[in-house]
Each structure stands twice: as C-alpha cells, then as structure tokens.
Design a protein around this motif. Structure first.
Motif, PDB file in Angstrom:
ATOM      1  N   GLU A  83       0.622  -1.555   0.076  1.00 10.02           N
ATOM      2  CA  GLU A  83      -0.190   0.075   0.178  1.00 10.02           C
ATOM      3  C   GLU A  83       1.124   1.051  -0.034  1.00 10.02           C
ATOM      4  OE1 GLU A  83      -3.772   1.688   1.097  1.00 10.02           O
ATOM      5  OE2 GLU A  83      -3.152   0.376  -0.077  1.00 10.02           O
ATOM      6  N   MET A 102     -13.789  -3.207  -7.331  1.00  8.22           N
ATOM      7  CA  MET A 102     -12.550  -2.907  -6.440  1.00  8.22           C
ATOM      8  C   MET A 102     -12.388  -1.720  -6.677  1.00  8.22           C
ATOM      9  SD  MET A 102      -8.841  -5.059  -7.822  1.00  8.22           S
ATOM     10  CE  MET A 102      -7.708  -5.296  -6.752  1.00  8.22           C
ATOM     11  N   PHE A 119      -9.004  -0.422  -6.235  1.00  8.61           N
ATOM     12  CA  PHE A 119      -8.150  -0.382  -6.938  1.00  8.61           C
ATOM     13  C   PHE A 119      -7.897   0.027  -8.269  1.00  8.61           C
ATOM     14  CE2 PHE A 119      -4.442  -2.271  -9.472  1.00  8.61           C
ATOM     15  CZ  PHE A 119      -3.020  -1.720  -8.380  1.00  8.61           C
ATOM     16  N   HIS A 174      -1.647   7.687  -5.283  1.00 12.95           N
ATOM     17  CA  HIS A 174      -1.553   6.027  -4.316  1.00 12.95           C
ATOM     18  C   HIS A 174      -1.469   5.230  -6.341  1.00 12.95           C
ATOM     19  CE1 HIS A 174      -3.337   1.947  -3.857  1.00 12.95           C
ATOM     20  NE2 HIS A 174      -2.874   2.230  -2.946  1.00 12.95           N
ATOM     21  N   LEU A 221      -1.005   3.366 -12.243  1.00  9.26           N
ATOM     22  CA  LEU A 221      -1.236   2.315 -13.368  1.00  9.26           C
ATOM     23  C   LEU A 221      -2.472   3.253 -14.197  1.00  9.26           C
ATOM     24  CD1 LEU A 221      -0.869  -0.666 -13.789  1.00  9.26           C
ATOM     25  CD2 LEU A 221      -2.210  -1.146 -12.555  1.00  9.26           C
ATOM     26  N   ARG A 277      -0.618   5.566 -16.533  1.00 10.76           N
ATOM     27  CA  ARG A 277       0.014   4.757 -17.564  1.00 10.76           C
ATOM     28  C   ARG A 277      -1.071   3.888 -18.906  1.00 10.76           C
ATOM     29  NH1 ARG A 277       3.671   0.179 -15.079  1.00 10.76           N
ATOM     30  NH2 ARG A 277       3.889   2.282 -13.663  1.00 10.76           N
ATOM     31  N   LEU A 278      -1.935   3.521 -18.103  1.00  6.71           N
ATOM     32  CA  LEU A 278      -2.937   2.759 -18.744  1.00  6.71           C
ATOM     33  C   LEU A 278      -3.247   3.680 -19.727  1.00  6.71           C
ATOM     34  CD1 LEU A 278      -3.697  -0.310 -17.114  1.00  6.71           C
ATOM     35  CD2 LEU A 278      -1.846  -0.359 -18.610  1.00  6.71           C
ATOM     36  N   TYR A 285     -16.174  -5.864 -18.324  1.00  9.98           N
ATOM     37  CA  TYR A 285     -15.364  -7.170 -18.896  1.00  9.98           C
ATOM     38  C   TYR A 285     -14.955  -7.343 -17.040  1.00  9.98           C
ATOM     39  CZ  TYR A 285     -14.229  -5.141 -23.362  1.00  9.98           C
ATOM     40  OH  TYR A 285     -13.725  -4.863 -24.856  1.00  9.98           O
ATOM     41  N   SER A 290      -8.553  -9.865  -5.273  1.00  8.30           N
ATOM     42  CA  SER A 290      -9.967  -9.572  -4.686  1.00  8.30           C
ATOM     43  C   SER A 290     -10.980  -9.219  -5.653  1.00  8.30           C
ATOM     44  CB  SER A 290      -9.499  -8.681  -3.470  1.00  8.30           C
ATOM     45  OG  SER A 290      -9.225  -7.365  -4.214  1.00  8.30           O
ATOM     46  N   TYR A 291     -10.500  -9.814  -6.493  1.00  7.75           N
ATOM     47  CA  TYR A 291     -10.839  -9.434  -8.519  1.00  7.75           C
ATOM     48  C   TYR A 291     -10.878  -9.978  -8.633  1.00  7.75           C
ATOM     49  CZ  TYR A 291     -13.679  -5.305 -10.622  1.00  7.75           C
ATOM     50  OH  TYR A 291     -14.813  -4.528 -11.491  1.00  7.75           O
ATOM     51  N   PHE A 317     -10.988  -9.082 -12.229  1.00 11.11           N
ATOM     52  CA  PHE A 317      -9.821  -9.054 -14.053  1.00 11.11           C
ATOM     53  C   PHE A 317      -8.906  -8.023 -13.194  1.00 11.11           C
ATOM     54  CE2 PHE A 317      -9.191  -5.272 -16.325  1.00 11.11           C
ATOM     55  CZ  PHE A 317      -9.755  -5.233 -17.451  1.00 11.11           C
ATOM     56  N   ALA A 318      -8.340  -8.504 -12.067  1.00 11.26           N
ATOM     57  CA  ALA A 318      -7.205  -7.320 -11.500  1.00 11.26           C
ATOM     58  C   ALA A 318      -5.975  -8.926 -11.589  1.00 11.26           C
ATOM     59  CB  ALA A 318      -7.197  -6.644 -10.232  1.00 11.26           C
ATOM     60  N   PHE A 353      -9.689  -9.106 -22.566  1.00 15.76           N
ATOM     61  CA  PHE A 353      -9.059  -7.358 -22.902  1.00 15.76           C
ATOM     62  C   PHE A 353      -8.455  -7.512 -21.345  1.00 15.76           C
ATOM     63  CE2 PHE A 353     -10.439  -3.333 -21.487  1.00 15.76           C
ATOM     64  CZ  PHE A 353     -10.004  -2.494 -22.185  1.00 15.76           C
ATOM     65  N   LYS A 371      -5.118  -5.800 -21.246  1.00 17.95           N
ATOM     66  CA  LYS A 371      -4.266  -4.340 -20.679  1.00 17.95           C
ATOM     67  C   LYS A 371      -3.375  -5.254 -19.141  1.00 17.95           C
ATOM     68  CE  LYS A 371      -6.394  -1.696 -21.476  1.00 17.95           C
ATOM     69  NZ  LYS A 371      -6.611  -0.427 -21.894  1.00 17.95           N
ATOM     70  N   ALA A 381       0.828  -3.205 -19.116  1.00 19.34           N
ATOM     71  CA  ALA A 381       1.357  -2.338 -17.935  1.00 19.34           C
ATOM     72  C   ALA A 381       2.561  -2.479 -17.586  1.00 19.34           C
ATOM     73  CB  ALA A 381       0.214  -2.953 -16.690  1.00 19.34           C
ATOM     74  N   ILE A 390     -16.053 -14.409  -5.349  1.00 19.34           N
ATOM     75  CA  ILE A 390     -15.654 -13.525  -6.163  1.00 19.34           C
ATOM     76  C   ILE A 390     -14.245 -13.067  -6.100  1.00 19.34           C
ATOM     77  CG2 ILE A 390     -15.650 -10.435  -5.887  1.00 19.34           C
ATOM     78  CD1 ILE A 390     -17.880 -11.095  -7.451  1.00 19.34           C
ATOM     79  N   GLN A 449       0.004  -6.163  -7.869  1.00 22.01           N
ATOM     80  CA  GLN A 449       0.017  -4.810  -7.649  1.00 22.01           C
ATOM     81  C   GLN A 449      -1.566  -4.545  -6.585  1.00 22.01           C
ATOM     82  OE1 GLN A 449      -0.037  -1.392  -9.881  1.00 22.01           O
ATOM     83  NE2 GLN A 449       1.997  -0.551  -9.732  1.00 22.01           N
ATOM     84  N   GLY A 450      -2.204  -5.493  -8.024  1.00 23.67           N
ATOM     85  CA  GLY A 450      -3.762  -5.738  -7.563  1.00 23.67           C
ATOM     86  C   GLY A 450      -3.601  -7.112  -5.533  1.00 23.67           C
ATOM     87  N   PHE A 466      -1.705  -2.955  -2.950  1.00 21.84           N
ATOM     88  CA  PHE A 466      -2.034  -2.629  -3.118  1.00 21.84           C
ATOM     89  C   PHE A 466      -3.670  -2.222  -2.610  1.00 21.84           C
ATOM     90  CE2 PHE A 466       1.332  -1.374  -5.244  1.00 21.84           C
ATOM     91  CZ  PHE A 466       2.343  -0.874  -4.032  1.00 21.84           C
ATOM     92  N   SER A 467      -4.320  -3.242  -2.878  1.00 25.88           N
ATOM     93  CA  SER A 467      -5.645  -3.109  -2.517  1.00 25.88           C
ATOM     94  C   SER A 467      -6.374  -4.203  -1.056  1.00 25.88           C
ATOM     95  CB  SER A 467      -6.697  -4.249  -3.949  1.00 25.88           C
ATOM     96  OG  SER A 467      -7.980  -4.574  -3.515  1.00 25.88           O
TER      97      SER A 467
END
Lengths: 589, 472
Positions: free
Chosen positions: A3, A244, A246, A270, A275, A278-279, A414, B164-165, B167-168, B192, B196, B200, B313, B332-333, B336-337
C-alpha cells in the motif's frame, strides 16, 4: 511494505521527492490567486515547517484553520539511517556470497531443474532488498487475523523456526489486540448490528456471487439502489460503483483520458492512480506533493507550450489528487486546487479513498471538510473498503460523466459486478452516516466528558461516528505530539504517521507494540522515501478514549525504549483553533 | 625517416616563432570560428522567442479544452442496463420478466447453493463484511490462508495467491514478471484483462494468430535468430507466452501440449489464464492442464477467477512458490488493494469442497454442453463458434449484414425475441475501440448444470425460431 504511494524504483513515472533528508517545500499557495493569504507561523530557527491559513481574512479559500506539519528529519537519525542501510547492504552482499558458496543454507525457492537455462525470471538485484532486508523484519506484516478487524482484534500467533523464511502458526490466539492498523475509520467493521444483519439477509436471498458483468446480466437492483444512494450521499447528479477500489482508478482513468491529454498527478498518488494514468496513454507530469505553486507552474507551462514537439494544444488537462494521502496523513488543498482548475479550465479527479466518511462534519469527505460544492469536483472517486467496512469503489459526478462511464468503463464491460452482501453493507452503513436509519453507536462516548454535549450535537446524532472519529483523531495526534514524537500530516486527518526513520526500528517498534498487545503498521522503503520509515496509526470511531489512552501510554513507553521521541520542537503548536465544540478542550489534557 | 620528421617539427616551431603577430591572431580567430561552427546548431529553433506575460495570459485565456467526456446519445446500446431483480440464478428476473438464465457464468450452479450460502453466513457472523485493509496491514485473515492452501491443493501446485477482483488477477500477474524490454507472445483472441496486463508491463508484445501454432513457432524462430545476433541482450530478455485455457472470446481450447513442447524448445515461459476452464474442463475440474493431461508444473503460472465456476468474487494465481511468491510484493492488485471479504473467501472454500466431493458434476456439465452444441447446430443464419465442451458458446451471424452496427442490431433483436419468450441470452459485450482485435459480434449461450432437458429444448427452439424469423 505494501500500500505505497508507488515510489517504487520500478515506477519510472514517479520521481523520488526527497534527497538527503531535506524536504522540498511542502505547502504553498498559488500566489497569483491569493495574494492576501498570510503565512503565519514560519518561525525562523525552528525545525518545524508548518503553515496555517487564518480564518479571519476575507475572501480566503479556507473556512477553517489548515494546519499541516512536517518536522524536518533531525540530522543524527538521518545519518544513522543511512548508516544502517549501508550496514544492511554490506551484510546482504556477504550473505549472498555465503549462499552462493553454499556455506549458508539457502531458503529461497529455486527455479525448476529443467528451466535452469531459461532467462532468469528475476534480475538478481531485483530481489536483493527483499532477500536481505525485508525478510529480516517480515513478521511485522501479513499478520493473520481470526476475527473482526474492529477496535480490537484477535491475531493468530506465528513463530518462525528459520528467521522469517517460513511461519508456523502456534495455534494460540492473541486476543483483544488494540487495532491501530485497519482502515476502519467509522467502525463499520462489525459482525453484529444493522449492517451485518442486512448483509446476512441479502446473502440468504441472493447468494454471494453475480457471475456476470454489469453490461450483461450482472446489473442487480441492489447495484442501482446503491448508486442512487451514493449520488445522494455526495450531493452529485449520478454515481457508479465498481467491485474493487484499486480497479476503479486503474480501469476508469483510461476511459476519461487518452492520447493528447495531460494528466497532472501528485507525486505521492497511490499506485492505482499511477497505473490508471499509465494505462490511459496520456502524458503524465508530476507536481510536488500538495504544492500549489508547482501545480500552477505546470498548468501554465502546459497551456502556453501545448503538447511536446507538435505544439498542438492539449485536448484536456486532468488534475489527479487524493483527499487524504495515506502515507503522509496530509489533506489535499482543495479550495486552492478548485480555484486553480477553474482558472485554467482543467478537470479535477479527486480520489477520496481515505477521506470519504472520515472527514467533514457530515462525513462527506474532503469537499464537506472545506465546505465546498461537490459539483466543483469533476470526478469524485472513493472506495467502500475503508469507512464503510465493505469493498469496492465508486465514481460520482455529473450525469454525462456517469453515462459515459456506464457505456465505456472497462469495469462495466469486462469485470464481474459487486457481490450483493457487500453492496448491502455499503447501503446500510451509508444510510447510517446519513442518519436515515436512526441508529447511532451506543456506549462509545467518552466517559470522561464532563461538560454536557454541545447543543449542536443534538441534530447531528446521526453523525455520531463521524464526530467521534474527528475527536479521536485530534486527541490522538495532539497527545503524540506532546510526547515528543514527530508526527506528519494534517491535524484533522485520522491517518497518523509517526516517524521511525531507521529500518530496524520498524521491527523493534512493531514487535514491542505487539508484545504489549497493540497492533500497528510499520512502513518502510519503497512505500516511503528511503530514510523516512514510519509507523502509521489509523484512528477509528470505534476506539474509545480508554483504548486510545492505553495505546498512547504504551506508545510512549515503547517510544522511550526504542528512543523514538525525536521531536526538537519545544512548544505545542499554539494554533488557536476556533472550535465551537468544547469537547476538544476537554479531552485535550 | 624519423630524423626527417623531427626536422619538420623543429622547422614548424621555428616558423611559429618567426610568424608576425597579426598572422597568429588571424589564425587563432579562424580556429575559434571553426569551433563555433562545429558546435552551433545549423538551424534556429523558434522557441528562442520569449513570450511576454501578456501573451501567456492570452494563450491561457484562449485555450478551450474538450469536454471531460463526450456526450453519450440516449439510445446508446450499452447505456441502459437490464435490471435484474433478485438473485441471478437459474431463474432470473430481468426487467420484471422471469427467464431461464442462459447468460450468467454460473457453470456449476453454485451461486444459490444452500451450503455455500450457509458457510458465507457463518463467516459473516464471525468476521463482518469488509477487511478494512490490504493483505500486508491486518487484512490477512485465516480464511484467506485457508483458501490459498486449498486452491494450491486442489490444483496440485505448490502455492496459490488470491486477489480480490477477477479482472485484476491476470492484469496484475503479468506486469509482476514482465518488464520493459521483455517479449510476450500472445494469442490474438486473448481477453481484455490480459491485454491490460500486457499494456501495464510495457514489454514488447507479439500477437500470433489465434491458436495457430505454426505462426507462433515462426515468431519464436525469428526471435531465436534475433537472439543469436545479439546474445548479450538475449541473456536478459525474458520471454513469455500468454494464452487462455478456454478462450472467453472464441470458446476454443488452446493446444496446450504443443505449447509446452515449444516452451522447452525455445525456452519461453507459459502463463495460462483459466477463468473459463477452471471448474469446467478436466476430470476433476482442474482446467485445461488436466483436460490434456499436461503436468501442471510445466506451466509457469496459472491464473483464474473465482467469479465463474466458483460463483464467488475474486481470482487466484497458482504455480510453483518460486514464481507465485514474487507476487506478494510485486502484484499491484494484491499489495495495494484491500483483501477479499472473508465471507466471499469462505464461499469459495465451500464451493471447492463441493467440487472435490462430487467430480461427476464436471462430466454432467460437459454432457450438457455437448448436447446444447449439437442442438444449436444447423440454426439457420447462425454459426456456432467454439468447441462442443465449452460452457459459454458464441453464436455468430453466418453472413454479415454489412456493418457491425446492423449485425449487432440483428443479434440484439434475437436476444429480445428470446427474452420475451422467457430465455435470457446476452450479446457478448466489448469496448469496440479498446480491443486489440475486436471479435465478431456474437450471442453468448452459457450452459450450466442446472439446465434441464426442457430448458435446453426451449432455449434451442427459441433461438431457432428467432433466427428463422429475423434472419432472412
């Protein structure tokens, strides 16, 4: 270790802000805008760097005192900190050498035999820090809980037979450890009460998953209700929720900004914002933390010079900031920020991950704290993880913005939508803050309050938790300052970073605190600048005065033991804060 | 010779002494002039003109930014969502109308499983809903550790890590390893989230044709030649292949055995995204590795989400500790989450229990998929895309009506037709401008083990009726 405002060396976009322990000027107003502003307390010869925006001046952007302090790193600890990193590095190399020659047993998981001739998955230096420094003090993070992360928590005891390479659970439980680490600002991390009941009810009915995306068949009526509520809560036209926090940043900034757009980002933003930026493929420029002069300079330059090389004017400029910075405890200078963005026709993206619910008289975040109009912020982003005790995030703003996101957000197309019980927890807790369910937290008032509650408190009963948090935060900060610790950040912020400086002290402080049954969070490089390791306390409305006092006395004890009272500031910051709330004076000593 | 040269030098020095002062000065000036010419720019840049404050102010005054977001027309096809009232399970109420659900990825029907719900409730009673912190800062709960070890055991790998997600998960996992300068070979049909993650990572991306191993091999060979030319660079350039087990966009299975062969031949690591195949393919639902009988240790990283078959989930990655552990500080996901709410982790654990206790459900599911596949074959005007055992099939138009928009409109009218008759299907949704290779418009038919013979019959006849009446 986690974090962080992404000051990792790998993130090239974010520059390190501190050189040799000297802080760049933190604060500062955009001069062209507020010439009448007065810098009050710049005491010469005092290490304290502090600014107050007085209330009395006419036309000032601040309706209340804005006190942020960053005491300069004292020389001696700075020198010792560099020395300790030096020693750690030398020993790291020595032990790597011993491991290489198999003199010391190597505990690191190795590459598969058949893949030894592949290009190494990690560069050797990449893991040097982890292998030789982080691992020594790894026991201070990822401590497993086995209960509610409320004001107190139950931790599973872990031991390590091999100096933190592996952990074994001893099976014992450390009970009622005071929790100064969780982002449970309003105390909604509860397993009983209206929120938990509502979540249970909805679990029975809906189950926990959704198994589809918002645009396909994952748009439940609960989601729609939540979004209407969030919009009403924030006082904006429309809102959208995401699964989420993030990802709310990293998946929506690309929808808002693209090639030919300029993102002006605070240097301490953060990782998710970095990110997302950047994306998005936009140009990113970084301004000094909360420094309006730096921001204004960038804005002027950007508009005057246009895009690099082609000189085309920028399509749009988006300023990306946070409400409360989770590592500094600072609050964004929003009034000036809004004035700047209006003057230069830029857009403002405000990430209220830590401030929503936790700031402002009505808990509406930093906009409410400064008494501003939420419509002046173009994109209001926030998370449900912290103050609401749930998970996920939202974006709120004008109807057009949300309609665009509903059709173009990566997340809506998505990613699975939010879990129904989580949605319900947010709805219930938000209604509680709004006073629409009539509940307050009982029995959590200060027992020591002798004066009757101020008359204003009566109509604000619904906001009890918000008020409690505000009181707790100010109380805790002042006490720590008095004890002689160096505390960073804004007086009103519930995030309280306390400077430790030396890497070994992160471990020493955290372990000693845990021995005395208090759980704290230590943060070091790369989440902070290399010499500014710190402990971070997150104050909660669920903390009673008794709990806070116990914590404070232990912090003081450990502070003496580990020698942490660095502050050379002799006097208390004698800022006359005009509180109409006389409870503060009462609890202040 | 040597003495002759010496003599010339001496003569030069002598000439220098004898030369008149004005000559030396002139030569000196000429030398300086040459130096100046060498170092000066050949052209003048325009920015040497300094703008005055007034001009700057005018520029600032004049600048008009674009609006923050373009206006979305009120009838934009993806603006108004269908509203689902009640649980999105076998029977689903969409915009007030009850339908049989052929659209949610609830393959094993675990979404409203009573046991799963009970476990989630028990966990809610114990932990509350949120974790109020990332894994590092008091956001690790005993259920998280349990779920991680259970997933690792289930997949027969050393370690697993949960996000926790969904997609991430893969979007964080790829950039944890692949950095600038590395090379990633990716299937064109990749979803997708993978795209991504690639973006990144800032690595060098090479797309090979969907499931075309020859195309991939050609690229790998090219890269091998390149590496021979520059071995120093090749020693530090990591190479990855990123594929999906069962592609969400095409419902195809990747040819894993060939990929593994190529991995060892060309020394490339394989990352496998199994969101669609986990809990679907293989005798025990372990996914595409089990389906092909490939040793799971040959795959460097497997990632999947827990939002489809597990009906919870979040997502997870699994593999060897050497690989997975790195994400605990670099994903990162993950770092930081906030961590996954414990009740969702508890639900996932119970779903795993059910999958372990009764592996027959996977056979049942596959049989149903094959059945639906067979029944939908020969629908007039529509072609089935995908393999027969895929639980999420795509129906594409046999002949395009001319433009993507009109195709979408046609397909949407089929969806509406079916929905009116109580069968919920969905269009596969994409962000048309963002996708690297935009898949053709399609209807998605999702098969779950809860579908009975009648349900399937009804859905198939609905689709066929719609197709024959709407597609001429």
């Amino acid at each position: 270790m986690t974090e962080s405002p992404s000051t990792k060396p790998a993130n090239g976009d974010v520059c390190q802000r501190v050189k040799n322990g000297l802080k760049p000027e933190r604060n500062g107003l955009a001069k062209s805008l507020y010439r009448c502003h007065e810098k009050k307390s710049k005491h010469h010869g005092q290490p304290e760097e502090e600014e107050v925006n007085a209330t009395s001046h006419h036309g000032l952007p601040y309706s209340r005192p804005f006190v942020e302090s960053y005491e300069q790193t004292p020389m001696l600890p700075a020198v010792f900190t560099y020395m300790s990193y030096g020693i750690l590095t030398i020993f790291g190399y020595l032990r790597d050498f011993l491991r290489y020659w198999k003199i010391e047993r190597c505990n690191i998981a190795g590459e598969k035999e058949e893949q030894r001739d592949f290009v190494p998955l990690y560069q050797d230096f990449e893991n040097f820090y982890t292998r030789n420094i982080y691992i020594r003090i790894r026991d201070n993070w990822n401590r497993p809980l086995c209960g509610v992360p409320g004001a107190t928590m139950d931790l599973l005891e872990r031991t390590s037979p091999d100096y933190n390479w592996t952990f074994v659970q001893s099976g014992r439980v450390l009970q009622d450890v005071i929790n100064l680490g969780s982002y449970n600002y309003l105390g909604f991390a509860e397993n009983k009460g209206s929120c938990a009941d509502a979540a249970a009810e909805i679990t029975k009915k809906y189950g926990v998953g959704v198994a589809s995306t918002r645009q396909e068949l994952g748009n439940l009526d609960r989601h729609e209700e939540l979004e209407k509520l969030v919009a009403r809560f924030l006082g904006v036209e429309s809102a959208m929720s995401f699964g989420m926090g993030f990802a709310t940043n990293s998946m929506n900034i690309p929808a808002l900004s693209g090639k030919g757009c300029l993102l002006l980002s605070d240097e301490l933003n953060h990782a998710s914002l970095v990110l997302g930026a950047r994306l998005s493929g936009s140009t990113i420029r970084v301004f000094k933390h909360n420094n309006m002069q730096s921001l204004e300079k960038l804005l002027r330059e950007a508009i005057v010079h246009g895009q690099p090389r082609t000189r085309r004017p920028w399509k749009k400029i988006l300023i990306v900031v946070e409400g409360i910075y989770s590592m500094e405890g600072s609050i964004v200078r929003l009034p000036e920020m809004i004035a700047l963005k209006k003057r230069y026709k830029a857009y403002l993206y405000l990430d209220e991950a830590h401030s929503i619910g936790a700031l402002g008289p009505r808990g509406r975040g930093v906009v409410d704290y400064f008494g501003l109009d939420p419509c002046d912020v173009d994109v209001m982003m926030g998370t449900f993880t912290k103050s609401f005790g749930a998970a996920g995030g939202y974006i709120a703003g004008k109807r057009e913005l949300i309609e665009y996101l509903r059709s173009h957000s990566h997340s809506a197309v998505y990613a699975s939508s939010m879990s129904p019980p989580v949605v319900e927890q947010i709805i219930t807790s938000m209604k509680c803050i709004m006073g629409e369910d009539g509940t307050t937290i009982e029995g959590k008032h200060y027992r020591e309050v002798k004066t009757p509650p101020p008359p204003r408190a009566a109509p604000l009963r619904c906001c009890d938790r918000v008020h409690q948090l505000a009181k707790n935060a100010v109380y805790f900060r002042r006490k720590l300052q008095k004890m002689g610790f160096i505390i960073y950040g804004n007086e009103d912020s519930p995030v309280v970073p306390m400077m430790l400086y030396m890497p070994a002290k992160i471990a020493a402080f955290s372990r000693e605190m845990l021995k005395r049954n208090i759980g704290v969070v230590g943060v070091g490089f790369p989440a902070t600048p290399i010499i500014e390791s710190r402990a971070r306390f997150c104050i909660s409305a669920a903390h009673t005065k008794d709990v806070l006092d116990r914590a404070l006395s232990v912090i003081s004890e450990v502070g003496d033991l580990v020698n942490l009272k660095y502050s050379r500031q002799k006097t208390q910051p004698s800022v006359a804060r005009s509180f109409d709330d006389n409870v503060f004076e009462d609890i202040d000593d | 010779m040597a003495s002759g040269q010496q003599w010339v030098l001496v003569e030069m020095v002598q000439a220098f002494y004898e030369a008149p002062a004005y000559h030396l000065i002139l030569e000196g000036i000429l030398i300086l002039w040459i130096i100046r010419l060498l170092f000066s720019k050949t052209y003048k840049l325009h920015d040497t003109f300094k703008l005055t404050e007034k001009e700057k102010e005018d520029l600032i005054e004049e600048w008009q930014p674009e609006p923050l977001v373009p206006l979305v027309s009120k009838d934009h096809p993806s603006l108004n969502y269908d509203v689902v009232t009640g649980p999105p399970t076998h029977k689903i109420i969409i915009n007030g109308k009850e339908c049989i659900n052929f659209a949610s990825f609830n393959f094993l029907g675990l979404l409203d499983n009573e046991r799963v719900k009970q476990k989630a409730l028990a966990s809610l009673k114990k932990y509350g809903v949120g974790t109020c912190g990332p894994r590092g800062f008091y956001g690790t709960f005993d259920v998280h550790l349990e779920l991680e070890s259970r997933l690792a055991n289930f997949m027969k790998t050393e370690e697993a890590i949960i996000y926790s997600y969904g997609f991430a998960t893969i979007a964080s996992a790829i950039p944890a390893y692949a950095k600038r300068g590395d090379i990633i070979f990716v299937d064109e049909a990749a979803c997708f989230a993978i795209q991504k993650g690639l973006q990144a990572s800032r690595s060098f991306i090479k797309y090979f044709k969907h499931n075309d191993m020859e195309d991939l091999e050609r690229m790998l060979k090219e890269q091998e030649l390149e590496d021979h030319k520059n071995p120093r660079k090749a020693r530090v350039t990591r190479k990855f292949i990123v594929v999906e087990g069962l592609y969400i966009n095409t419902a195809d299975i990747c040819p894993l055995p060939q990929l593994v062969k190529m991995k060892y031949r060309y020394k490339v690591r394989i990352f496998l995204e199994e969101s669609m195949s986990f809990g679907v393919l293989g005798e025990h639902g372990r996914g595409v590795t089990e389906h092909f009988g490939v040793n799971i240790d040959d795959i460097d990283l497997i990632s999947a989400n827990m939002e489809n078959a597990l009906a919870s989930i979040g997502g997870f990655c699994c593999g060897r500790s050497f690989v997975i552990d790195h994400q605990r500080l670099s994903g990162q996901g993950y770092c930081f989450s906030a961590s996954l709410p414990p009740m969702l982790a508890a639900a996932a654990i119970e779903a795993l229990n059910i999958m372990e206790e009764d592996p027959d459900i996977f056979t049942v599911l596959r049989e149903k998929c094959k059945h639906v596949y067979k029944a939908l074959q020969g629908t007039p005007g529509l072609k089935i895309v995908g393999v027969p055992c895929a639980p999420a099939l795509h129906l594409q138009l046999e002949r395009s009506s001319g433009s993507r928009e009109s195709d979408m409109r046609l397909l949407r009218s089929i969806v509406e037709y079916c929905m009116d008759r109580g069968v919920a299907l969905t269009l596969a949704r994409y962000l048309e401008k963002e996708e690297r290779f935009l898949p053709s418009p399609s209807l998605r038919v999702v098969v779950t083990i809860e579908h009975t013979e009648e349900d399937i019959q009804k859905a198939v006849s609905c689709v066929q009726e719609a197709a024959s009446s709407l597609l001429k």
